[in-house]
Write a protein that holds these residues in place. Structure first.
Motif, PDB file in Angstrom:
ATOM      1  N   ASP A   6      -1.570   1.658  -9.154  1.00  0.00           N
ATOM      2  CA  ASP A   6      -2.008   1.613  -7.734  1.00  0.00           C
ATOM      3  C   ASP A   6      -2.892   0.394  -7.327  1.00  0.00           C
ATOM      4  OD1 ASP A   6      -1.222   4.253  -7.340  1.00  0.00           O
ATOM      5  OD2 ASP A   6      -3.139   5.118  -7.910  1.00  0.00           O
ATOM      6  N   VAL A   7      -3.592  -0.475  -8.398  1.00  0.00           N
ATOM      7  CA  VAL A   7      -4.502  -1.502  -8.237  1.00  0.00           C
ATOM      8  C   VAL A   7      -3.828  -2.882  -8.320  1.00  0.00           C
ATOM      9  CG1 VAL A   7      -6.395  -2.828  -8.874  1.00  0.00           C
ATOM     10  CG2 VAL A   7      -6.332  -0.439  -8.533  1.00  0.00           C
ATOM     11  N   LEU A  71      -7.393  -1.642  -1.392  1.00  0.00           N
ATOM     12  CA  LEU A  71      -6.389  -0.799  -1.228  1.00  0.00           C
ATOM     13  C   LEU A  71      -6.222  -0.557   0.346  1.00  0.00           C
ATOM     14  CD1 LEU A  71      -6.471   1.713  -4.269  1.00  0.00           C
ATOM     15  CD2 LEU A  71      -5.022  -0.268  -4.191  1.00  0.00           C
ATOM     16  N   ALA A  76      -2.692   1.184   1.823  1.00  0.00           N
ATOM     17  CA  ALA A  76      -2.649   2.359   0.943  1.00  0.00           C
ATOM     18  C   ALA A  76      -3.225   3.481   1.458  1.00  0.00           C
ATOM     19  CB  ALA A  76      -2.924   2.103  -0.377  1.00  0.00           C
TER      20      ALA A  76
END
Length: 78
Positions: A6-7, A71, A76
């Motif tokens: 995710d990062v 994010l 996101a």
């Protein structure tokens, strides 16, 4: 679940496994993904992220609030 951080956005790498006789077959190198739950103090809730081992250290260094802000800046949904 996609094998993606995710990062950092790390994904599997693809290539060939080469045997002793030099025959080539396709293979993949998967990232070291971990599911980690963080407490988000500003929203008073838990969030679960899928992170690589490197991204875990990045979250420790920058802090979860800064990572969530990045994010969300990328669009996101958390």
């Amino acid at each position: 679940m996609s094998r993606r951080c995710d990062v950092t956005g790390a994904e599997p790498g693809f290539g060939n496994a080469v045997s002793h006789s030099h025959r080539r077959t396709r293979r993949r190198w998967n990232p070291n993904l971990q599911r980690h739950r963080y407490w988000l103090p500003s929203e008073r809730r838990w969030i679960t992220l899928t992170l690589t081992a490197k991204a875990l250290r990045t979250v420790d260094r920058k802090g979860i609030e800064a990572i969530v802000a990045e994010l969300r800046g990328r669009g996101a949904r958390i």
